[in-house]
Design an enzyme around this catalytic site. Structure first.
Site, short mmCIF file in Angstrom:
data_model
loop_
_atom_site.label_atom_id
_atom_site.label_comp_id
_atom_site.label_asym_id
_atom_site.label_seq_id
_atom_site.Cartn_x
_atom_site.Cartn_y
_atom_site.Cartn_z
N HIS A 157 -18.02 -9.03 4.14
CA HIS A 157 -17.59 -8.31 5.35
C HIS A 157 -16.12 -7.89 5.26
O HIS A 157 -15.47 -7.72 6.29
CB HIS A 157 -17.80 -9.14 6.62
N LYS A 284 5.69 6.81 -1.24
CA LYS A 284 4.24 6.78 -1.44
C LYS A 284 3.80 6.96 -2.88
O LYS A 284 4.39 7.71 -3.63
CB LYS A 284 3.57 7.85 -0.57
N GLU A 291 -9.58 8.36 -5.17
CA GLU A 291 -10.13 9.05 -4.00
C GLU A 291 -11.09 10.17 -4.42
O GLU A 291 -12.14 10.38 -3.81
CB GLU A 291 -9.01 9.63 -3.15
#
Ligand code: ARG
Length: 462
Positions: A157, A284, A291
């Site tokens: 989970h 960043k 992705e």
């Protein structure tokens, strides 16, 4: 002007829109090598069967070799009016060798021709994808060996569950990619029958030798039913299904890389080669490759869905609908191949932050199960009771704002007198993972044994 190849009964040529919707040359030019290989096999067989003279055969084979060179070198002029790769090649062959070119299409049709070409193409793709999967597995195995004892949180989970080793986590993907390679191999075995000689749909009255062409093209045998042979695209569907499952696995792995490389997790750092910066936020590092791989599943399973829908209502045998099989399949197989290459690169370059993994593995009372197991093993407590006692231990640690191995023995004894100081032996994350030696478990020892096994298996597969 009506079409030179089939225009005998047509008074005029097609409308421009008709030509545009009908033509497949824009994408099926990719099949030129397979088409020429099929034609050469067919010409050899026709001569062997006495249907074609040896002079014509030799002229055809030499002419086809010239066409192949022209296409490979980019000097070939493709014509949309000639619809597809089959007729483009045949028309050029006629320019080169003259009338003998017209004898090549004896005892075959574009229907068995395209089915043959596409099988050859998809067969090659399954071989290549299988090889790429093995390369990715090798990269994962190398990293798993290095990280056999690296402790990280295992999740269910996406909540910290129990500590695991990073090597074990990487080997989970090795298992998945092995099943994927198996699916491609299964699909290959079933697709490896030659449709050539099924002709338009009914077979032919010429005394052809389908065993010969099958063998020549590396097929195991000819297909046994001419209607099925020209109407079947299961080989593409199965390959796209295998590709979709592989892409799904790659997507899950990508998702983990995205999570792990975030500042909040900080488990891994993707190399400069596989990430990008932001034009306005200098801090960043974006995991773009991960992705994009995560996203490719969309078009790959889209291709599967698309072709299933194309095929589902078609009466036997060939219908032009089936020309829509190629673009989506090419795109899906290209996308998967690129994704596998990018994933292999990322795995090789990945920098692992063992300290962050270890720290996270120790948080969230991840060794609670080990306390319960200890109570069962050492104090003969039934597991359900042990679970309850452990729950109180966790609550105490929470109250004291410390980790489980930060509790002292007096506190533990107030919860249950059967606890003694030996319990500290199982409370560290290292001890926890080292104890998971059941077959298939996460212990570093198991990981190294599996690494060895996998190396042998991959060597056998070569
Ligand atoms: N371009 C066609 C395809 O890809 C080749 C087969 C055409 N057959 C025909 N009867 N029109 O499906």
């Amino acid at each position: 002007m009506s079409n030179r190849m089939w225009g005998g009964r047509f008074a005029s040529g097609p409308d421009a829109v008709m030509e545009e919707i009908n033509a497949s040359i824009g994408f099926d030019k990719r099949l030129y090598q397979q088409d020429i290989a099929g034609s050469i096999a067919h010409a050899k067989m026709l001569a062997e069967a006495g249907i074609l003279t040896t002079e014509d055969r030799d002229a055809i084979i030499a002419g086809l070799a010239t066409v192949r060179d022209e296409i490979a070198q980019g000097t070939f002029t493709f014509s949309r009016a000639l619809e597809d790769i089959h007729m483009n090649i045949e028309a050029r062959l006629k320019e080169i060798i003259g009338d003998a070119a017209g004898r090549l299409h004896t005892a075959r049709s574009r229907n068995d021709q395209v089915a043959t070409d596409f099988r050859l193409y998809v067969r090659e793709a399954t071989d290549m994808l299988g090889a790429q999967l093995r390369t990715l597995q090798s990269a994962l195995i190398a990293r798993a060996e290095e990280e056999a004892a690296t402790v990280m949180p295992g999740f269910t989970h996406l909540q910290s569950a129990q500590p695991v080793t990073f090597g074990h986590h990487l080997l989970a993907y090795v298992e998945m990619f092995a099943r994927d390679a198996g699916r491609f191999a299964d699909a290959r075995a079933r697709m490896n029958e030659s449709p050539l000689g099924s002709a338009a749909l009914a077979g032919t009255s010429f005394p052809i030798d389908r065993e010969m062409t099958a063998k020549e093209l590396g097929f195991d045998r000819p297909t046994a039913n001419s209607l099925d042979a020209v109407a079947d695209r299961d080989f593409v569907l199965e390959t796209l299904a295998a590709a979709s499952i592989t892409a799904m696995h790659l997507s899950r792995f990508s998702e983990e890389l995205v999570i792990w490389s975030s500042a909040q997790f900080g488990f891994v750092r993707l190399s400069d080669k596989f990430s990008t910066g932001s034009s306005i936020m200098p801090q960043k590092r974006n995991p773009d490759a991960a992705e994009l791989i995560r996203a490719k599943i969309g078009r790959i399973m889209g291709a599967l869905t698309s072709l299933l829908v194309v095929m589902k209502g078609l009466p036997l045998a060939y219908s032009k609908d089936m020309q829509e099989d190629k673009e989506v399949a090419f795109d899906a197989l290209d996308s998967l191949s690129l994704s596998l290459a990018a994933m292999t690169g990322m795995v090789g370059d990945l920098v692992v932050n063992r300290d962050n993994m270890r720290a996270a593995a120790g948080s969230g009372f991840s060794t609670a199960t080990d306390i319960a197991d200890w109570l069962v093993r050492e104090a003969n407590v039934p597991f359900r009771d042990a679970h309850h006692i452990t729950g109180r231990v966790v609550a105490l640690a929470e109250e004291k704002n410390c980790t489980l191995d930060g509790l002292n023995i007096e506190d533990l004894k107030t919860i249950d007198a059967r606890i003694d100081s030996r319990i500290f032996n199982v409370l560290s994350v290292e001890k926890s993972v080292a104890s998971r030696t059941s077959f298939g478990g996460t212990a570093p020892k198991n990981v190294l044994a599996q690494v060895k096994l996998w190396r042998e298996r991959l060597k056998d597969a070569e």
